[in-house]
Design a protein around this motif. Structure first.
Motif, PDB file in Angstrom:
ATOM      1  N   ILE A   6      -4.597  -9.593   1.747  1.00 45.19           N
ATOM      2  CA  ILE A   6      -3.668 -10.669   2.390  1.00 45.19           C
ATOM      3  C   ILE A   6      -2.098 -10.608   1.942  1.00 45.19           C
ATOM      4  N   GLY A   7      -1.511 -11.045   3.017  1.00 50.12           N
ATOM      5  CA  GLY A   7       0.008 -11.185   2.359  1.00 50.12           C
ATOM      6  C   GLY A   7       0.824 -11.170   3.879  1.00 50.12           C
ATOM      7  N   PRO A   8       2.181 -11.461   3.632  1.00 50.42           N
ATOM      8  CA  PRO A   8       3.217 -11.702   4.876  1.00 50.42           C
ATOM      9  C   PRO A   8       3.320 -10.346   5.604  1.00 50.42           C
ATOM     10  N   ASN A   9       3.898 -10.283   6.712  1.00 50.81           N
ATOM     11  CA  ASN A   9       4.224  -9.110   7.175  1.00 50.81           C
ATOM     12  C   ASN A   9       5.082  -8.438   6.566  1.00 50.81           C
ATOM     13  N   GLY A  10       4.966  -6.914   6.556  1.00 56.41           N
ATOM     14  CA  GLY A  10       5.968  -6.287   5.835  1.00 56.41           C
ATOM     15  C   GLY A  10       5.943  -6.112   4.454  1.00 56.41           C
ATOM     16  N   CYS A  11       4.714  -6.781   3.795  1.00 52.43           N
ATOM     17  CA  CYS A  11       4.733  -6.642   2.510  1.00 52.43           C
ATOM     18  C   CYS A  11       4.089  -5.469   1.710  1.00 52.43           C
ATOM     19  N   GLY A  12       3.423  -4.569   2.467  1.00 57.21           N
ATOM     20  CA  GLY A  12       2.863  -3.515   1.970  1.00 57.21           C
ATOM     21  C   GLY A  12       1.403  -3.313   2.234  1.00 57.21           C
ATOM     22  N   LYS A  13       0.920  -4.181   2.867  1.00 56.85           N
ATOM     23  CA  LYS A  13      -0.621  -4.246   3.121  1.00 56.85           C
ATOM     24  C   LYS A  13      -1.114  -2.754   3.724  1.00 56.85           C
ATOM     25  N   SER A  14      -0.595  -2.418   5.009  1.00 60.05           N
ATOM     26  CA  SER A  14      -1.007  -1.386   5.781  1.00 60.05           C
ATOM     27  C   SER A  14      -0.927  -0.161   5.113  1.00 60.05           C
ATOM     28  N   THR A  15       0.828  -0.062   4.313  1.00 59.19           N
ATOM     29  CA  THR A  15       1.200   0.953   3.505  1.00 59.19           C
ATOM     30  C   THR A  15       0.169   1.226   2.374  1.00 59.19           C
ATOM     31  N   LEU A  16      -0.442   0.240   1.790  1.00 60.80           N
ATOM     32  CA  LEU A  16      -1.586   0.503   0.740  1.00 60.80           C
ATOM     33  C   LEU A  16      -2.565   1.350   1.104  1.00 60.80           C
ATOM     34  N   LEU A  17      -3.051   0.702   2.236  1.00 63.30           N
ATOM     35  CA  LEU A  17      -4.332   1.450   2.793  1.00 63.30           C
ATOM     36  C   LEU A  17      -4.261   2.831   3.201  1.00 63.30           C
ATOM     37  N   LYS A  18      -2.894   2.989   3.797  1.00 61.69           N
ATOM     38  CA  LYS A  18      -2.722   4.464   4.230  1.00 61.69           C
ATOM     39  C   LYS A  18      -2.385   5.230   2.887  1.00 61.69           C
ATOM     40  N   GLY A  53       5.335  -5.581  -1.917  1.00 61.83           N
ATOM     41  CA  GLY A  53       4.715  -4.582  -2.579  1.00 61.83           C
ATOM     42  C   GLY A  53       4.321  -4.773  -4.048  1.00 61.83           C
ATOM     43  N   GLU A  54       4.049  -6.111  -4.142  1.00 58.39           N
ATOM     44  CA  GLU A  54       3.359  -6.125  -5.505  1.00 58.39           C
ATOM     45  C   GLU A  54       2.335  -7.228  -5.405  1.00 58.39           C
ATOM     46  N   VAL A  98       5.170   3.650  -3.556  1.00 60.85           N
ATOM     47  CA  VAL A  98       5.063   4.389  -2.128  1.00 60.85           C
ATOM     48  C   VAL A  98       6.518   3.842  -1.345  1.00 60.85           C
ATOM     49  N   ASN A  99       7.125   5.260  -0.899  1.00 60.10           N
ATOM     50  CA  ASN A  99       8.365   4.633   0.018  1.00 60.10           C
ATOM     51  C   ASN A  99       8.183   5.125   1.340  1.00 60.10           C
ATOM     52  N   TYR A 100       9.162   4.434   2.102  1.00 58.68           N
ATOM     53  CA  TYR A 100       9.292   4.778   3.539  1.00 58.68           C
ATOM     54  C   TYR A 100      10.683   5.006   3.532  1.00 58.68           C
ATOM     55  N   ASP A 101      10.901   6.199   4.104  1.00 55.61           N
ATOM     56  CA  ASP A 101      12.375   6.732   3.720  1.00 55.61           C
ATOM     57  C   ASP A 101      12.878   6.435   2.252  1.00 55.61           C
ATOM     58  N   ASP A 102      13.891   5.799   2.389  1.00 51.82           N
ATOM     59  CA  ASP A 102      14.464   5.744   0.970  1.00 51.82           C
ATOM     60  C   ASP A 102      13.966   4.079   0.447  1.00 51.82           C
ATOM     61  N   ARG A 103      13.284   3.366   1.346  1.00 53.25           N
ATOM     62  CA  ARG A 103      12.729   2.307   0.734  1.00 53.25           C
ATOM     63  C   ARG A 103      11.429   2.037   0.070  1.00 53.25           C
ATOM     64  N   LEU A 104      11.679   1.598  -1.133  1.00 53.72           N
ATOM     65  CA  LEU A 104      10.318   1.362  -2.102  1.00 53.72           C
ATOM     66  C   LEU A 104       9.430   0.119  -1.387  1.00 53.72           C
ATOM     67  N   ILE A 105       8.338   0.577  -0.769  1.00 55.42           N
ATOM     68  CA  ILE A 105       7.559  -0.437  -0.312  1.00 55.42           C
ATOM     69  C   ILE A 105       6.300  -0.890  -1.480  1.00 55.42           C
ATOM     70  N   ILE A 106       5.623   0.036  -1.994  1.00 58.23           N
ATOM     71  CA  ILE A 106       4.791  -0.344  -3.028  1.00 58.23           C
ATOM     72  C   ILE A 106       5.399  -0.097  -4.307  1.00 58.23           C
ATOM     73  N   LYS A 107       5.230  -1.145  -5.275  1.00 54.93           N
ATOM     74  CA  LYS A 107       5.878  -0.932  -6.703  1.00 54.93           C
ATOM     75  C   LYS A 107       4.993  -1.003  -7.866  1.00 54.93           C
ATOM     76  N   ASN A 108       4.924   0.095  -8.388  1.00 53.31           N
ATOM     77  CA  ASN A 108       4.214   0.177  -9.778  1.00 53.31           C
ATOM     78  C   ASN A 108       2.995  -0.774  -9.524  1.00 53.31           C
ATOM     79  N   LEU A 109       2.018  -0.236  -8.509  1.00 49.67           N
ATOM     80  CA  LEU A 109       0.994  -1.149  -8.201  1.00 49.67           C
ATOM     81  C   LEU A 109      -0.311  -0.603  -8.911  1.00 49.67           C
TER      82      LEU A 109
END
Length: 281
Positions: free
Chosen positions: A35-47, A216-217, A11-22
């Motif tokens: 769980i995970g640090p801010n910006g690690c892709g938690k909300s992105t994964l849910l969405k 993202g992993e 999953v990308n946001y613009d040109d940035r890869l957030i979720i990687k071969n998950l």
């Protein structure tokens, strides 16, 4: 049993890869916490899993079928999501908001059937919000409002519910109230619950399965004791944690921790500070 899983998801946001071969599997009829640090892709994964945002490659499968090929209303009968900061309630009563959960079941006229009304009243009762039915959502406290949003998700009559940080901005008592409600829904109604939490001890206490993400992993996924331990928390959060056992639940609990990076930086800074000269007598 696994009904919902991803296969090499990107999953990308613009040109940035957030979720990687998950590759992630969500246990059915259990509570899963991410769980995970801010910006690690938690909300992105849910969405991505709930199809709020698109994914670039890989697959998300529910009951063996790719969700991208499912009709929107058909998918909404299987999956409900409560976003991190729900909006759009200005002027609505509690009953009106909860009725939105019946959208997947309505015909083109948008009228509530007797079944819709029964389900709405049931969702209000289960979440302890019946007394607020005719009250404005804006007039409720944070904890009350969060229970109303959960009632809306319940009115959707899905077997799977996603929640993005459902305890945000709530005090300790209201956090516990919401989490115990979700636990009851899981235990009494077999609802599959997937939620993002920041509090490690709450994650350990209420989850059957924990997924620890970083960059993202998946760093580790498993039972509480498999994830809430010094090795995993060091790798995910860069902290040196002391882990004990909750005497009430026998689940792991993070007693205290130090920031590893912070300690190293402080040592470097202290090395550059000149020694304080001794006083001359």
């Amino acid at each position: 049993m696994i009904r919902l899983y991803t296969d090499d998801l990107n999953v990308n946001y613009d040109d940035r890869l957030i979720i990687k071969n998950l590759n992630v599997e969500i246990p059915d009829k259990k509570i899963t916490t991410i769980i995970g640090p801010n910006g690690c892709g938690k909300s992105t994964l849910l969405k991505a899993i709930t199809r709020i945002i698109p994914h670039q490659s890989g697959s998300i499968l529910l009951d063996g079928k790719n969700i991208t090929r499912k009709n929107t209303k058909a998918l909404a009968k299987k999956i409900a999501i409560l976003p991190q900061t729900p909006e759009g309630v200005n002027g609505l009563t509690v009953g009106e908001l909860v009725s939105y959960g019946r959208f997947p079941y309505q015909n083109g006229f948008g009228r509530l059937s007797n079944k819709d009304i029964e389900v709405i009243d049931w969702a209000l009762k289960v979440t302890g919000t019946s007394e607020f039915k005719y009250r404005s959502v804006d007039a409720l406290s944070g904890g009350q409002r969060q229970r109303v949003w959960i009632a809306m998700a319940l009115a959707q009559e899905t077997e799977i519910i996603f929640l993005d940080e459902p305890t945000t901005y709530l005090d300790l008592a209201h956090q516990l109230e919401v989490l115990e409600l979700l636990q009851r829904l899981n235990m009494e109604q077999d609802r599959t619950i997937i939620m993002v939490l920041h509090d490690l001890n709450q994650a350990a206490r209420f989850a059957d399965y924990i997924i620890a993400l970083k960059d993202g992993e998946i760093v580790k996924a498993g039972k509480g004791e498999d994830v809430i331990n010094r090795h995993v928390l060091k790798k995910v959060f860069n902290i040196d944690a002391e882990i004990g056992q909750d005497p009430r639940t026998n689940k792991p609990v993070c007693i205290t921790y130090n920031l590893i990076k912070g300690e190293q930086k402080n040592e470097e800074i202290m090395d550059t500070i000149p020694a304080i000269p001794h006083a001359v007598h």
